[in-house]
Design a protein around this motif. Structure first.
Motif, PDB file in Angstrom:
ATOM      1  N   UNK A 159      42.374  10.731  11.029  1.00 38.47           N
ATOM      2  CA  UNK A 159      42.363  11.770  10.005  1.00 38.47           C
ATOM      3  C   UNK A 159      43.573  11.556   9.092  1.00 38.47           C
ATOM      4  N   UNK A 160      43.506  12.186   7.944  1.00 39.94           N
ATOM      5  CA  UNK A 160      44.642  12.047   7.030  1.00 39.94           C
ATOM      6  C   UNK A 160      45.025  13.408   6.470  1.00 39.94           C
ATOM      7  N   UNK A 161      46.325  13.590   6.252  1.00 36.03           N
ATOM      8  CA  UNK A 161      46.873  14.785   5.625  1.00 36.03           C
ATOM      9  C   UNK A 161      47.666  14.292   4.424  1.00 36.03           C
ATOM     10  N   UNK A 162      47.018  14.284   3.268  1.00 41.50           N
ATOM     11  CA  UNK A 162      47.670  13.747   2.078  1.00 41.50           C
ATOM     12  C   UNK A 162      48.901  14.560   1.676  1.00 41.50           C
ATOM     13  N   UNK A 163      48.895  15.848   1.982  1.00 36.61           N
ATOM     14  CA  UNK A 163      50.055  16.680   1.641  1.00 36.61           C
ATOM     15  C   UNK A 163      51.291  16.220   2.403  1.00 36.61           C
ATOM     16  N   UNK A 164      51.073  15.685   3.615  1.00 37.11           N
ATOM     17  CA  UNK A 164      52.188  15.195   4.430  1.00 37.11           C
ATOM     18  C   UNK A 164      52.346  13.686   4.316  1.00 37.11           C
ATOM     19  N   UNK A 165      51.471  13.069   3.507  1.00 45.27           N
ATOM     20  CA  UNK A 165      51.522  11.613   3.337  1.00 45.27           C
ATOM     21  C   UNK A 165      51.434  10.899   4.682  1.00 45.27           C
ATOM     22  N   UNK A 166      50.543  11.407   5.522  1.00 44.18           N
ATOM     23  CA  UNK A 166      50.463  10.938   6.910  1.00 44.18           C
ATOM     24  C   UNK A 166      49.008  10.765   7.330  1.00 44.18           C
ATOM     25  N   UNK A 167      48.773   9.727   8.116  1.00 44.34           N
ATOM     26  CA  UNK A 167      47.482   9.507   8.757  1.00 44.34           C
ATOM     27  C   UNK A 167      47.691   9.575  10.261  1.00 44.34           C
ATOM     28  N   UNK A 168      46.735  10.164  10.951  1.00 42.07           N
ATOM     29  CA  UNK A 168      46.841  10.355  12.396  1.00 42.07           C
ATOM     30  C   UNK A 168      45.746   9.575  13.118  1.00 42.07           C
ATOM     31  N   UNK A 169      46.038   9.236  14.356  1.00 38.03           N
ATOM     32  CA  UNK A 169      45.031   8.693  15.253  1.00 38.03           C
ATOM     33  C   UNK A 169      45.121   9.469  16.554  1.00 38.03           C
ATOM     34  N   UNK A 170      44.160  10.362  16.754  1.00 39.69           N
ATOM     35  CA  UNK A 170      44.085  11.130  17.989  1.00 39.69           C
ATOM     36  C   UNK A 170      43.337  10.299  19.013  1.00 39.69           C
ATOM     37  N   UNK A 171      43.964  10.046  20.132  1.00 41.60           N
ATOM     38  CA  UNK A 171      43.376   9.189  21.162  1.00 41.60           C
ATOM     39  C   UNK A 171      43.192  10.007  22.433  1.00 41.60           C
ATOM     40  N   UNK A 172      41.949  10.187  22.823  1.00 40.50           N
ATOM     41  CA  UNK A 172      41.612  10.940  24.031  1.00 40.50           C
ATOM     42  C   UNK A 172      40.957  10.026  25.060  1.00 40.50           C
ATOM     43  N   UNK A 173      40.895  10.505  26.282  1.00 38.84           N
ATOM     44  CA  UNK A 173      40.252   9.746  27.370  1.00 38.84           C
ATOM     45  C   UNK A 173      40.760   8.303  27.410  1.00 38.84           C
ATOM     46  N   UNK A 174      42.049   8.170  27.364  1.00 38.76           N
ATOM     47  CA  UNK A 174      42.642   6.840  27.294  1.00 38.76           C
ATOM     48  C   UNK A 174      42.388   6.038  28.564  1.00 38.76           C
ATOM     49  N   UNK A 175      42.223   4.733  28.368  1.00 36.18           N
ATOM     50  CA  UNK A 175      41.940   3.811  29.456  1.00 36.18           C
ATOM     51  C   UNK A 175      43.041   2.748  29.521  1.00 36.18           C
ATOM     52  N   UNK A 176      43.232   2.125  30.664  1.00 34.06           N
ATOM     53  CA  UNK A 176      44.249   1.063  30.749  1.00 34.06           C
ATOM     54  C   UNK A 176      44.037  -0.038  29.707  1.00 34.06           C
TER      55      UNK A 176
END
Length: 124
Positions: free
Chosen positions: A71-88
């Motif tokens: 996702x991106x928040x242009x107001x914060x000039x930031x892009x996120x990567x939410x990572x769930x159910x992480x695996x080795x």
């Protein structure tokens, strides 16, 4: 100076979650497609996800589809990567990259600007 800085990596147990951030300085991310890549030891850098600059279309590698969200928040000039159910097998250094223009790209060579990377380790 155009710069990307990733943060949010760390050590997490299998099944856990992390949220990576990619913050730009020196330029506005609004007009850039942003990709997340990862590189595990001894392996090539691979595309994980991408978000376009215009309509916010998102794309995912099959290996992370349904578990990761970009996702991106242009107001914060930031892009996120939410990572769930992480695996080795998600263990790697994660990089964000930016390329001016509307379209997502999967090849590392198609991006001009890169962050320094953040380590993600999934282990019990």
């Amino acid at each position: 100076q155009l710069q990307l800085v990733e943060s949010g990596g760390g050590l997490v147990q299998p099944g856990g979650s992390l949220r990576l951030s990619c913050t730009a300085s020196g330029f506005t991310l609004d007009y850039y497609a942003i990709g997340w890549f990862r590189q595990a030891p001894g392996k090539e850098r691979e595309g994980v996800s991408c978000i376009s600059s215009t309509d916010g279309s998102t794309y995912y590698a099959d290996s992370v589809k349904g578990r990761f969200t970009i996702s991106r928040d242009n107001a914060k000039n930031t892009v996120y990567l939410q990572m769930n159910s992480l695996k080795p097998e998600d263990t790697a250094v994660y990089y964000c990259a930016a390329e001016e223009g509307p379209l997502c790209r999967w090849g590392p060579d198609e991006y001009h600007y890169w962050g320094q990377g953040t380590q993600v380790t999934v282990s019990s």
